[in-house]
Design a protein around this motif. Structure first.
Motif, short mmCIF file in Angstrom:
data_model
loop_
_atom_site.label_atom_id
_atom_site.label_comp_id
_atom_site.label_asym_id
_atom_site.label_seq_id
_atom_site.Cartn_x
_atom_site.Cartn_y
_atom_site.Cartn_z
N LEU A 176 33.11 36.30 49.29
CA LEU A 176 34.56 36.24 49.08
C LEU A 176 35.21 35.24 50.02
N ILE A 177 34.85 35.30 51.28
CA ILE A 177 35.41 34.37 52.27
C ILE A 177 35.02 32.94 51.93
N GLU A 178 33.78 32.71 51.50
CA GLU A 178 33.35 31.38 51.11
C GLU A 178 34.18 30.86 49.94
N SER A 179 34.40 31.70 48.94
CA SER A 179 35.20 31.29 47.77
C SER A 179 36.63 30.97 48.17
N LEU A 180 37.24 31.83 48.97
CA LEU A 180 38.61 31.58 49.42
C LEU A 180 38.70 30.32 50.28
N SER A 181 37.68 30.09 51.08
CA SER A 181 37.65 28.88 51.92
C SER A 181 37.57 27.63 51.05
N ARG A 182 36.76 27.68 50.01
CA ARG A 182 36.64 26.53 49.11
C ARG A 182 37.97 26.26 48.40
N LEU A 183 38.66 27.32 48.00
CA LEU A 183 39.98 27.16 47.39
C LEU A 183 40.94 26.50 48.37
N ALA A 184 40.96 26.99 49.59
CA ALA A 184 41.86 26.45 50.61
C ALA A 184 41.53 25.00 50.91
N ASP A 185 40.24 24.69 51.05
CA ASP A 185 39.83 23.31 51.34
C ASP A 185 40.26 22.35 50.23
N ALA A 186 40.26 22.84 48.99
CA ALA A 186 40.67 22.02 47.85
C ALA A 186 42.18 22.00 47.66
N GLY A 187 42.90 22.82 48.43
CA GLY A 187 44.36 22.88 48.31
C GLY A 187 44.81 23.55 47.03
N LEU A 188 44.01 24.51 46.54
CA LEU A 188 44.31 25.18 45.27
C LEU A 188 44.87 26.57 45.48
N LEU A 189 45.77 26.95 44.61
CA LEU A 189 46.28 28.32 44.56
C LEU A 189 45.41 29.13 43.63
N LEU A 190 45.38 30.44 43.83
CA LEU A 190 44.54 31.32 43.04
C LEU A 190 45.39 32.32 42.27
N HIS A 191 45.03 32.52 41.00
CA HIS A 191 45.62 33.56 40.17
C HIS A 191 44.49 34.40 39.60
N VAL A 192 44.64 35.71 39.65
CA VAL A 192 43.67 36.62 39.05
C VAL A 192 44.34 37.20 37.82
N ALA A 193 43.73 36.96 36.65
CA ALA A 193 44.39 37.27 35.39
C ALA A 193 44.16 38.67 34.86
N ALA A 194 43.18 39.40 35.37
CA ALA A 194 42.84 40.71 34.82
C ALA A 194 44.00 41.69 34.95
N ARG A 195 44.13 42.53 33.95
CA ARG A 195 45.13 43.59 34.01
C ARG A 195 44.66 44.67 34.97
N LYS A 196 45.60 45.36 35.57
CA LYS A 196 45.23 46.37 36.56
C LYS A 196 44.48 47.55 35.96
N ASP A 197 44.57 47.75 34.65
CA ASP A 197 43.88 48.90 34.06
C ASP A 197 42.49 48.57 33.55
N TRP A 198 42.01 47.33 33.79
CA TRP A 198 40.64 46.98 33.40
C TRP A 198 39.69 47.64 34.37
N PRO A 199 38.55 48.11 33.89
CA PRO A 199 37.60 48.76 34.79
C PRO A 199 36.99 47.76 35.76
N SER A 200 36.65 48.24 36.93
CA SER A 200 36.03 47.41 37.95
C SER A 200 34.59 47.10 37.55
N ASN A 201 34.09 46.01 38.09
CA ASN A 201 32.68 45.64 37.84
C ASN A 201 31.76 46.39 38.79
N ASN A 202 32.30 47.15 39.70
CA ASN A 202 31.48 47.85 40.70
C ASN A 202 31.03 49.19 40.19
#
Length: 70
Positions: free
Chosen positions: A44-70
């Motif tokens: 997770l930290i690696e992914s967020l770091s790559r986003l930050a290094d690229a200067g990109l904003l992040l949006h998570v599109a899933a609805r809150k009532d979708w089941p977790s993958n865990n």
């Protein structure tokens, strides 16, 4: 922090998404679910770091009532 072992292979689609967004001049990326960013804290930290290094904003599109993958 070092890149987690196997990260580049496991998250190749996410890395490509970020590279394409930056190359196209986009300011943001949209992922369908939070777990696209990683299964562990280190991933997770690696992914967020790559986003930050690229200067990109992040949006998570899933609805809150979708089941977790865990």
């Amino acid at each position: 922090m070092n890149t987690p072992p196997g990260y580049e292979k496991k998250f190749a689609d996410f890395i490509r998404l970020c590279a394409e967004a930056k190359a196209n001049g986009s300011a943001e990326v949209v992922v369908p679910y939070p777990w696209v960013l990683g299964d562990t804290f280190e991933e997770l930290i690696e992914s967020l770091s790559r986003l930050a290094d690229a200067g990109l904003l992040l949006h998570v599109a899933a609805r809150k009532d979708w089941p977790s993958n865990n």
